[in-house]
Design an enzyme around this catalytic site. Structure first.
Site, PDB file in Angstrom:
ATOM      1  N   TYR A 154       0.805  -1.257  -0.085  1.00 42.65           N
ATOM      2  CA  TYR A 154       0.020   0.051  -0.026  1.00 42.65           C
ATOM      3  C   TYR A 154       0.809   1.085   0.021  1.00 42.65           C
ATOM      4  O   TYR A 154       0.583   2.298  -0.759  1.00 42.65           O
ATOM      5  CB  TYR A 154      -0.817   0.000   1.367  1.00 42.65           C
ATOM      6  CG  TYR A 154      -1.855   0.879   1.526  1.00 42.65           C
ATOM      7  CD1 TYR A 154      -3.113   0.998   0.665  1.00 42.65           C
ATOM      8  CD2 TYR A 154      -1.842   2.220   2.295  1.00 42.65           C
ATOM      9  CE1 TYR A 154      -4.047   1.919   0.730  1.00 42.65           C
ATOM     10  CE2 TYR A 154      -2.694   3.168   2.446  1.00 42.65           C
ATOM     11  CZ  TYR A 154      -3.856   2.997   1.630  1.00 42.65           C
ATOM     12  OH  TYR A 154      -4.743   4.048   1.991  1.00 42.65           O
ATOM     13  N   LYS A 158       0.694   3.970  -2.754  1.00 43.37           N
ATOM     14  CA  LYS A 158       0.390   5.535  -2.527  1.00 43.37           C
ATOM     15  C   LYS A 158       1.668   6.453  -2.956  1.00 43.37           C
ATOM     16  O   LYS A 158       1.357   7.556  -3.346  1.00 43.37           O
ATOM     17  CB  LYS A 158      -0.044   5.535  -0.966  1.00 43.37           C
ATOM     18  CG  LYS A 158      -1.383   5.003  -0.790  1.00 43.37           C
ATOM     19  CD  LYS A 158      -2.190   5.302  -1.610  1.00 43.37           C
ATOM     20  CE  LYS A 158      -3.986   5.049  -1.144  1.00 43.37           C
ATOM     21  NZ  LYS A 158      -4.786   5.274  -2.345  1.00 43.37           N
TER      22      LYS A 158
HETATM   23  N1  LIG Z   1      -9.687   5.859   5.534  1.00 43.32           N
HETATM   24  C1  LIG Z   1      -8.404   6.181   5.411  1.00 43.32           C
HETATM   25  O1  LIG Z   1      -8.050   6.381   6.730  1.00 43.32           O
HETATM   26  C2  LIG Z   1      -7.610   6.484   4.338  1.00 43.32           C
HETATM   27  C3  LIG Z   1      -6.505   7.163   4.474  1.00 43.32           C
HETATM   28  C4  LIG Z   1      -5.459   7.335   3.507  1.00 43.32           C
HETATM   29  C5  LIG Z   1      -6.018   7.076   2.397  1.00 43.32           C
HETATM   30  N2  LIG Z   1      -7.260   6.406   2.128  1.00 43.32           N
HETATM   31  C6  LIG Z   1      -7.648   6.220   0.542  1.00 43.32           C
HETATM   32  O2  LIG Z   1      -8.765   6.881   0.421  1.00 43.32           O
HETATM   33  C7  LIG Z   1      -9.800   6.098  -0.564  1.00 43.32           C
HETATM   34  C8  LIG Z   1     -10.906   5.743   0.057  1.00 43.32           C
HETATM   35  O3  LIG Z   1     -10.800   4.961   1.293  1.00 43.32           O
HETATM   36  P1  LIG Z   1     -11.697   4.638   2.269  1.00 43.32           P
HETATM   37  O4  LIG Z   1     -11.297   4.778   3.688  1.00 43.32           O
HETATM   38  O5  LIG Z   1     -13.217   5.431   1.918  1.00 43.32           O
HETATM   39  O6  LIG Z   1     -12.108   3.173   1.716  1.00 43.32           O
HETATM   40  P2  LIG Z   1     -13.459   2.018   1.758  1.00 43.32           P
HETATM   41  O7  LIG Z   1     -12.732   0.836   1.943  1.00 43.32           O
HETATM   42  O8  LIG Z   1     -14.728   2.570   2.558  1.00 43.32           O
HETATM   43  O9  LIG Z   1     -14.067   2.574   0.224  1.00 43.32           O
HETATM   44  C9  LIG Z   1     -13.403   2.054  -0.955  1.00 43.32           C
HETATM   45  C10 LIG Z   1     -14.317   1.969  -1.984  1.00 43.32           C
HETATM   46  O10 LIG Z   1     -13.551   1.259  -3.146  1.00 43.32           O
HETATM   47  C11 LIG Z   1     -14.317   0.463  -3.753  1.00 43.32           C
HETATM   48  N3  LIG Z   1     -13.374  -0.177  -4.493  1.00 43.32           N
HETATM   49  C12 LIG Z   1     -12.553  -1.221  -4.066  1.00 43.32           C
HETATM   50  N4  LIG Z   1     -11.704  -1.763  -5.155  1.00 43.32           N
HETATM   51  C13 LIG Z   1     -12.428  -1.254  -6.316  1.00 43.32           C
HETATM   52  C14 LIG Z   1     -12.118  -1.622  -7.807  1.00 43.32           C
HETATM   53  N5  LIG Z   1     -11.327  -2.445  -8.089  1.00 43.32           N
HETATM   54  N6  LIG Z   1     -13.041  -0.896  -8.584  1.00 43.32           N
HETATM   55  C15 LIG Z   1     -13.881  -0.022  -7.975  1.00 43.32           C
HETATM   56  N7  LIG Z   1     -13.999   0.258  -7.020  1.00 43.32           N
HETATM   57  C16 LIG Z   1     -13.346  -0.303  -5.998  1.00 43.32           C
HETATM   58  C17 LIG Z   1     -14.772  -0.311  -2.620  1.00 43.32           C
HETATM   59  O11 LIG Z   1     -16.019  -1.151  -3.232  1.00 43.32           O
HETATM   60  C18 LIG Z   1     -15.266   0.704  -1.652  1.00 43.32           C
HETATM   61  O12 LIG Z   1     -16.673   1.146  -1.925  1.00 43.32           O
HETATM   62  C19 LIG Z   1      -8.803   4.745  -0.777  1.00 43.32           C
HETATM   63  O13 LIG Z   1      -7.876   5.065  -1.863  1.00 43.32           O
HETATM   64  C20 LIG Z   1      -7.834   4.834   0.329  1.00 43.32           C
HETATM   65  O14 LIG Z   1      -6.719   3.936   0.044  1.00 43.32           O
HETATM   66  C21 LIG Z   1      -8.039   6.405   3.275  1.00 43.32           C
END
Ligand SMILES: NC(=O)c1ccc[n+]([C@@H]2O[C@H](COP(=O)([O-])OP(=O)(O)OC[C@H]3O[C@@H](n4cnc5c(N)ncnc54)[C@H](O)[C@@H]3O)[C@@H](O)[C@H]2O)c1
Length: 253
Positions: A154, A158
């Site tokens: 990851y 990123k």
């Molecule tokens: N939550 C955190 O603390 C955090 C921190 C840093 C970065 N992020 C990044 O922010 C973004 C959103 O995170 P989140 O916490 O809302 O995650 P989440 O798991 O709640 O939502 C992610 C969404 O992406 C969809 N998804 C996964 N694989 C997919 C694919 N191949 N095609 C289409 N859709 C797909 C899932 O179905 C889900 O609805 C991600 O890229 C994550 O890495 C999150």
């Protein structure tokens, strides 16, 4: 763009979490929004929230790591909503493990969704942006880009997205297209709830522990990230490109 024309945004992974909050926020900013996620039916809540507030939205089922599905999805958005000129690459998954236990599949899955997915989506959308002489790309990076135990896959993806963002900014700037990255810290979503479960902690306890390490003494909400994305995707942000903004309740880089 004529005053009657509405810009069209695609938000990937928008069925829930940060993507859902971003889709709703961009609709409130006046965009028509394609709510894209793996399962079209799962996009219904986000679409309903947007349409209930008087906005335009379309649910699109698509695996962002599949080139054929991405091409078809972007063409469908162009036909049903209009040419997409705003793209938020938000879809993401975790496959955390210490290096010695990380499988080939753990590595490939994370690379495919985050890096290949962002590449395929950006490539499919750029022609619409070039034709329009306007485009906004935002890629979701993470504080994990700076390194995080158990996340070799990851953190590499990123960090890779930051380089990808800067290259898009350089290549596409002359067409009126900007590319920026938003790098969240701890945001309360299903993703961090799953991490809490994996390490055997209740989600409340996990968030409270995380908050003690964050200068503003709270974890983030999806709306905190949607706010930053709304800025980068706004018409007024045309001179801001190739940037990485950490949205983490304190300085990180
Ligand atoms: N939550 C955190 O603390 C955090 C921190 C840093 C970065 N992020 C990044 O922010 C973004 C959103 O995170 P989140 O916490 O809302 O995650 P989440 O798991 O709640 O939502 C992610 C969404 O992406 C969809 N998804 C996964 N694989 C997919 C694919 N191949 N095609 C289409 N859709 C797909 C899932 O179905 C889900 O609805 C991600 O890229 C994550 O890495 C999150």
């Amino acid at each position: 763009m004529s005053t009657t024309e509405q810009r069209v945004a695609i938000v990937t992974g928008a069925a829930r979490g940060i993507g859902a909050a971003t889709a709703v926020r961009l609709a409130a900013e006046g965009r028509a929004v394609a709510v894209l996620d793996l399962d079209e039916a799962a996009c219904k809540d986000t679409v309903d929230t947007i349409t209930a507030a008087g906005g335009r939205a379309l649910a699109v089922g698509c695996d962002v790591s599949d080139a054929g599905q991405v091409e078809a999805a972007v063409e469908r958005v162009a036909a049903e909503l209009g040419a997409p000129t705003v793209l938020v690459n938000n879809a993401g998954v975790l496959r955390d493990n210490l290096l010695f236990k990380m499988s080939d599949t753990d590595w490939d899955t994370v690379m495919n969704v985050h890096l290949r997915g962002a590449f395929l989506m950006a490539r499919a959308c750029q022609k619409h942006m070039v034709d329009a002489g306007f485009g906004r790309v935002v890629n979701l990076s993470s504080s994990s880009a700076l390194g995080n135990r158990g996340q070799a896959n990851y953190s590499a993806a990123k960090a890779g997205l930051q380089g990808f963002t800067k290259t898009l900014a350089i290549e596409l700037g002359k067409f009126g297209i900007t590319a920026n990255a938003v790098a969240p810290g701890f945001i309360a979503t299903d993703m961090t709830a799953a991490t809490a479960e994996r390490v055997g902690m209740g989600f409340e306890e996990f968030q409270a522990a995380a908050a003690t390490q964050i200068p503003v003494r709270r974890v983030g909400e999806p709306a905190d990230i949607a706010n930053a994305i709304a800025f980068f995707t706004g018409d007024a942000a045309g001179f801001v490109s190739g940037q990485v903004m950490y949205v983490a309740g304190g300085p990180l880089n």
